[in-house]
Design an enzyme around this catalytic site. Sequence first.
Site, PDB file in Angstrom:
ATOM      1  N   GLY A 252      33.142  25.151  68.684  1.00 10.45           N
ATOM      2  CA  GLY A 252      34.330  24.208  67.453  1.00 10.45           C
ATOM      3  C   GLY A 252      35.015  25.493  67.159  1.00 10.45           C
ATOM      4  CG  HIS A 253      38.269  24.506  64.586  1.00  8.33           C
ATOM      5  ND1 HIS A 253      38.895  24.306  62.948  1.00  8.33           N
ATOM      6  CD2 HIS A 253      38.646  23.632  64.317  1.00  8.33           C
ATOM      7  CE1 HIS A 253      38.654  23.870  62.592  1.00  8.33           C
ATOM      8  NE2 HIS A 253      38.170  22.712  62.762  1.00  8.33           N
ATOM      9  CG  ASN A 254      38.271  28.440  62.574  1.00 11.56           C
ATOM     10  OD1 ASN A 254      39.479  27.892  62.249  1.00 11.56           O
ATOM     11  ND2 ASN A 254      39.302  29.579  62.317  1.00 11.56           N
TER      12      ASN A 254
END
Length: 346
Positions: A252-254
Amino acid sequence: MKLGNLIKFEQSFQLITESDEALAVEGITDSTEYLPRHIYFIKNKNFMADFLQSEDALHIGVIIEKKFFDLVSPDQLELIKQKAWWVATVLDVNLAMSFLSKPFYDEKIGNPNDMVDGRQMGTASIHPSVWIAQGAFLGENVTIAENVKIHSGVTLMSGVTVGEGTEIFPGTTVYRNVKIGNNVRIHANCVIGADGFGYNFSKGVHHKVWHMGSVIIEDDVEIGAATCIDSGTFSPTKIGRGSKIDNQVQIGHNCKLGTGVILCGQAGLGGSTTIGDYTVFGGDAKAANGLKIGKGVQIAGGAGVINNVEDGEVLGGFPARNIKEWMKGVAYIRKHSLSSSKDKSE
């Protein structure tokens, strides 16, 4: 974007410091990578503490959710004002993030040409030793270092950089501004840098958070087929040097992966989770969003991690716990279920 223009996109925006509305605001930042002349959102005491304690949070514009702002003590507010570039409030930080991220996304990404191949336009920078199969597409300003192999059907969108000795296999798509290191192998049909799954719900509408942080893949990483690594929201998703990622993994993002991390097939990481060096996730193991998982951790296949994990722990089950405790629990349930079945048969 001019500071005074922010209210056009978020109507509840209200400055509480005397600031020049002509100030140029360059984007949105977060606590993993404070960038000057950017916006930082404060929703609760944790975000406030991160901002006040960070030595890197300099020349930052601060937007505080109004209901939390009303709870901030005068002394704390004075500290924020002294440190911040400017301070403002909004009614809902999450919605403000959705509304303000779009114009900054448009400014940062712009309108690059991903319709005509960069080789045809003369904007691509490609070392003479690079091997590119028929059917590959390179966007505007793509940079490829020496001894790289790009297979058929690969798409490198505008601004992508690829380091020496890297090989990208058929059908993979690399989104804008992704940075790929040296000696990386990315197998078929991966997607690197697509938008993270981020929305804020209000009045029957899911409002998109626009992702512009992209992805950084460090040297000597290998990524299995059909894996997806999402773009960071405002700072990059990072895959640490020497990490090995199996087929059909979702990151997922980040997320931030340290050195030498192993993610086996169909593992999944929620957004903003940090994984320490040399940690291993077994097949189909999962971690919830926003977790900190230490160094040298081992997560058994199929486990679900919902809490932070200290260095060196070995976990299994759902919710994930010490693997010996989990195995004792499994043995107990099996023993009593067999005993119950035997009693019923008699």
